[in-house]
Design a protein around this motif. Structure first.
Motif, PDB file in Angstrom:
ATOM      1  N   ILE A   1     122.430  -4.182 -74.462  1.00 52.81           N
ATOM      2  CA  ILE A   1     123.327  -3.042 -74.609  1.00 52.81           C
ATOM      3  C   ILE A   1     122.529  -1.753 -74.739  1.00 52.81           C
ATOM      4  N   TYR A   2     121.579  -1.748 -75.662  1.00 49.00           N
ATOM      5  CA  TYR A   2     120.897  -0.505 -76.015  1.00 49.00           C
ATOM      6  C   TYR A   2     119.884  -0.083 -74.970  1.00 49.00           C
ATOM      7  N   ALA A   3     119.415  -1.017 -74.135  1.00 48.82           N
ATOM      8  CA  ALA A   3     118.540  -0.630 -73.025  1.00 48.82           C
ATOM      9  C   ALA A   3     119.324   0.242 -72.048  1.00 48.82           C
ATOM     10  N   SER A   4     120.525  -0.187 -71.684  1.00 42.69           N
ATOM     11  CA  SER A   4     121.362   0.625 -70.788  1.00 42.69           C
ATOM     12  C   SER A   4     121.732   1.952 -71.433  1.00 42.69           C
ATOM     13  N   GLU A   5     122.118   1.913 -72.686  1.00 40.71           N
ATOM     14  CA  GLU A   5     122.554   3.129 -73.370  1.00 40.71           C
ATOM     15  C   GLU A   5     121.420   4.144 -73.518  1.00 40.71           C
ATOM     16  N   ALA A   6     120.209   3.654 -73.796  1.00 39.30           N
ATOM     17  CA  ALA A   6     119.067   4.560 -73.962  1.00 39.30           C
ATOM     18  C   ALA A   6     118.701   5.218 -72.634  1.00 39.30           C
ATOM     19  N   LEU A   7     118.726   4.451 -71.555  1.00 41.33           N
ATOM     20  CA  LEU A   7     118.402   5.034 -70.245  1.00 41.33           C
ATOM     21  C   LEU A   7     119.437   6.082 -69.848  1.00 41.33           C
ATOM     22  N   TYR A   8     120.668   5.807 -70.170  1.00 42.82           N
ATOM     23  CA  TYR A   8     121.709   6.800 -69.868  1.00 42.82           C
ATOM     24  C   TYR A   8     121.439   8.095 -70.628  1.00 42.82           C
TER      25      TYR A   8
ATOM     26  N   GLU B   1     108.954  11.213 -73.375  1.00 44.13           N
ATOM     27  CA  GLU B   1     109.415  11.753 -74.663  1.00 44.13           C
ATOM     28  C   GLU B   1     110.926  11.549 -74.803  1.00 44.13           C
ATOM     29  N   ARG B   2     111.645  11.883 -73.752  1.00 47.17           N
ATOM     30  CA  ARG B   2     113.107  11.752 -73.803  1.00 47.17           C
ATOM     31  C   ARG B   2     113.528  10.307 -73.987  1.00 47.17           C
ATOM     32  N   LEU B   3     112.846   9.412 -73.275  1.00 46.83           N
ATOM     33  CA  LEU B   3     113.220   7.991 -73.381  1.00 46.83           C
ATOM     34  C   LEU B   3     112.904   7.445 -74.774  1.00 46.83           C
ATOM     35  N   ALA B   4     111.735   7.772 -75.289  1.00 46.33           N
ATOM     36  CA  ALA B   4     111.378   7.299 -76.634  1.00 46.33           C
ATOM     37  C   ALA B   4     112.382   7.822 -77.658  1.00 46.33           C
ATOM     38  N   ARG B   5     112.760   9.079 -77.524  1.00 44.44           N
ATOM     39  CA  ARG B   5     113.725   9.673 -78.453  1.00 44.44           C
ATOM     40  C   ARG B   5     115.089   9.013 -78.299  1.00 44.44           C
ATOM     41  N   ALA B   6     115.509   8.774 -77.055  1.00 46.45           N
ATOM     42  CA  ALA B   6     116.825   8.165 -76.802  1.00 46.45           C
ATOM     43  C   ALA B   6     116.892   6.755 -77.398  1.00 46.45           C
TER      44      ALA B   6
END
Length: 270
Positions: free
Chosen positions: A165-172, A191-196
């Motif tokens: 779930i959270y892999a998809s949500e973080a990439l979005y 940076e954005r991905l790590a933060r997301a």
DNA sequence: CTACCATCCTGGTTGC
DNA sequence: TGCAACCAGGATGGTA
């Protein structure tokens, strides 16, 4: 509290529950509760630790022992404390794990030894804490990886603790396509991905997790983060943040990567 | 490295 | 209403 009694009712989970778990854990005091990736660790005063993974369908329910629900065939381990509380490990699919780690053996345990950096704090003392994820570290770990980013986010050796779930949500949230080649995520994108990743996990924890069907927390409460999904299980519905009309773009799309479903917005994620 | 596949297991949903 | 196929929060190990 001290564990007054431990009862193992079924041993054949994802890996066998140690035959001597009940005997070795009984009488010990729980001195700390920490987490590593998706593993829960109950540290005992003798130096050993109980390691628990919920798998897909596992739960722990904590109740007064005299008010616990009737046992079912899916209740595999019961922990009873000296103050009359029961913590019950229940797991219909038996993909979960309950193991006993010998004193000093946590870092070297086969299930824990190769885990990647942690997006969130684990409860460990600073000197014992695993590395924390940040943009620079993420970029470094993605270097040389030419495959798609999304399956890599599920690899616990790459990053600890992300599920489907959270892999998809973080990439979005990071605006990154699940098919993007991992090594192209550098600088601001990393940076954005790590933060997301950190944000989505933190929000989900605060919401009590995601109950797709039957997940409940230790108090028996349903999670409610499923109401905050932006893409997961929303194929065909409009993307919440771009004004793509779903009639033209089809809205959120679903694809299969590594045998798992991925959900994304093709317009907002590149 | 990569992608894909099957495996463990149970239960809920979907389609005929 | 019955039944089979398919799908699911995870992790691992195998193949090409």
């Amino acid at each position: 509290r001290r564990l007054a009694r431990v009862e193992v009712r079924r041993r054949d989970l994802r890996r066998p529950v140690p035959a001597d778990l009940a005997r070795r854990a009984a009488g010990q005091r729980i001195t700390a509760v920490t987490r590593r990736a998706k593993y829960l660790l109950l540290h005992l005063d003798g130096g050993a630790a109980i390691l628990i993974h919920l798998g897909m369908s596992g739960r722990i329910l904590v109740t007064p022992a005299d008010a616990a629900p009737a046992l079912t065939i899916h209740d595999h381990v019961r922990f009873l404390t000296d103050d009359g509380v029961e913590a019950r490990f229940t797991d219909p699919r038996r993909f979960g794990v309950v193991d006993l780690v010998a004193p000093g053996g946590v870092a070297g345990h086969p299930l824990l030894a190769h885990l990647g950096p942690e997006p969130l704090a684990t409860g460990d003392a600073p000197e014992a804490a695993p590395p924390l994820l940040n943009g620079a570290l993420l970029m470094e770990r993605l270097a040389g990886r030419t495959g798609a980013i999304k399956p890599l986010l599920l690899d616990q050796r790459m990053i600890a603790g992300l599920g489907n779930i959270y892999a998809s949500e973080a990439l979005y949230r990071a605006g990154l396509s699940p098919r993007r080649r991992a090594h192209t995520i550098r600088g601001g994108r990393a940076e954005r991905l790590a933060r997301a990743i950190g944000e989505v996990l933190q929000e989900a924890v605060a919401a009590g997790g995601s109950s797709l069907r039957d997940y409940r927390d230790a108090a028996g409460e349903l999670g409610y983060f499923q109401h905050d999904f932006r893409v997961y299980d929303r194929a065909g519905r409009p993307c919440p943040d771009c004004d793509c009309d779903s009639a033209r773009t089809g809205g959120i799309r679903r694809l299969s990567q590594g045998g798992r479903s991925t959900f994304y917005c093709p317009r907002r994620q590149r």
